[in-house]
Scaffold this motif. Structure first.
Motif, PDB file in Angstrom:
ATOM      1  N   ALA A  12       0.481  -1.265  -0.069  1.00  0.00           N
ATOM      2  CA  ALA A  12       0.137  -0.075  -0.018  1.00  0.00           C
ATOM      3  C   ALA A  12       0.687   1.257  -0.280  1.00  0.00           C
ATOM      4  O   ALA A  12       0.407   2.737  -0.741  1.00  0.00           O
ATOM      5  N   LEU A  13       2.105   0.924   0.675  1.00  0.00           N
ATOM      6  CA  LEU A  13       2.902   2.727   0.298  1.00  0.00           C
ATOM      7  C   LEU A  13       3.425   2.819  -0.588  1.00  0.00           C
ATOM      8  O   LEU A  13       3.342   3.905  -0.941  1.00  0.00           O
ATOM      9  N   TRP A  14       3.796   1.746  -1.282  1.00  0.00           N
ATOM     10  CA  TRP A  14       5.047   1.690  -3.187  1.00  0.00           C
ATOM     11  C   TRP A  14       4.030   2.156  -3.467  1.00  0.00           C
ATOM     12  O   TRP A  14       4.133   3.197  -4.383  1.00  0.00           O
ATOM     13  N   VAL A  15       2.416   1.451  -3.752  1.00  0.00           N
ATOM     14  CA  VAL A  15       1.402   1.829  -4.262  1.00  0.00           C
ATOM     15  C   VAL A  15       1.007   3.933  -3.930  1.00  0.00           C
ATOM     16  O   VAL A  15       1.586   4.631  -5.442  1.00  0.00           O
ATOM     17  N   LEU A  46      10.494   0.178  -0.231  1.00  0.00           N
ATOM     18  CA  LEU A  46      10.710   0.582   0.717  1.00  0.00           C
ATOM     19  C   LEU A  46      11.704   1.692   0.845  1.00  0.00           C
ATOM     20  O   LEU A  46      10.111   2.557   1.373  1.00  0.00           O
ATOM     21  N   VAL A  47      12.615   1.783   1.435  1.00  0.00           N
ATOM     22  CA  VAL A  47      13.893   2.777   0.760  1.00  0.00           C
ATOM     23  C   VAL A  47      13.369   4.211  -0.003  1.00  0.00           C
ATOM     24  O   VAL A  47      13.127   4.906   0.285  1.00  0.00           O
ATOM     25  N   GLY A  48      12.602   3.809  -1.670  1.00  0.00           N
ATOM     26  CA  GLY A  48      12.403   4.792  -2.219  1.00  0.00           C
ATOM     27  C   GLY A  48      11.251   5.268  -2.332  1.00  0.00           C
ATOM     28  O   GLY A  48      10.882   6.796  -1.531  1.00  0.00           O
ATOM     29  N   SER A  49      10.242   4.689  -1.295  1.00  0.00           N
ATOM     30  CA  SER A  49       8.088   4.988  -0.627  1.00  0.00           C
ATOM     31  C   SER A  49       8.702   5.952   0.332  1.00  0.00           C
ATOM     32  O   SER A  49       8.397   6.971   0.287  1.00  0.00           O
ATOM     33  N   VAL A  50       9.821   5.673   1.522  1.00  0.00           N
ATOM     34  CA  VAL A  50       9.682   6.484   1.864  1.00  0.00           C
ATOM     35  C   VAL A  50      10.491   8.023   2.122  1.00  0.00           C
ATOM     36  O   VAL A  50      10.417   8.757   2.578  1.00  0.00           O
TER      37      VAL A  50
END
Length: 137
Positions: A12-15, A46-50
């Motif tokens: 969900a975070l990534w999308v 994970l790292v890219g989304s954050v």
């Protein structure tokens, strides 16, 4: 159940970060070009989304952004700038009511034709079924 929740949250975070990155205007992207951010978010979920959520977008500028009113609207009160001709509900629209009357009249005529055709056919069937006057009998 608990093993499923973290991957779903990550997904969900990534999308959300990916869609936010794609829809953010170029002038609100910080530190890297927008294309680079999209690639980082795609390759490193994970790292890219954050990183995108923390550093990639100028959040302070986007919070103060006002949604533009349609052309010709005044500050905060667009209902006063509407054209004189407003939308009329179908049951109050005389053109619509007239078209209904025309359709009803046309349907009534069609129904009368069908009924007369049915009566004619029934008469023909009765004549065929009635015994003819036989002079011998």
């Amino acid at each position: 159940m608990l093993r499923v929740v973290p991957p779903l949250l990550l997904l969900a975070l990534w999308v959300w970060a990916f869609i936010d990155c794609l829809t953010t205007p170029e002038e609100e992207v910080r530190y890297l070009p927008k294309v680079a951010w999209v690639i980082i978010v795609l390759l490193f979920p994970l790292v890219g989304s954050v990183a995108w959520l923390v550093a990639g977008r100028n959040r302070a500028r986007s919070r103060g952004r006002a949604v533009p009113w349609p052309a010709g609207a005044t500050a905060g009160f667009p209902e006063y700038e509407r054209p004189a001709e407003r939308y009329v509900a179908p049951d109050d629209n005389p053109e619509f009511l007239a078209s209904l009357k025309k359709d009803n009249a046309r349907h009534e005529d069609m129904l009368k034709q069908w009924e007369s055709d049915l009566r004619r056919r029934e008469e023909e069937l009765r004549r065929k079924d009635e015994p003819e006057d036989d002079p011998r009998g």
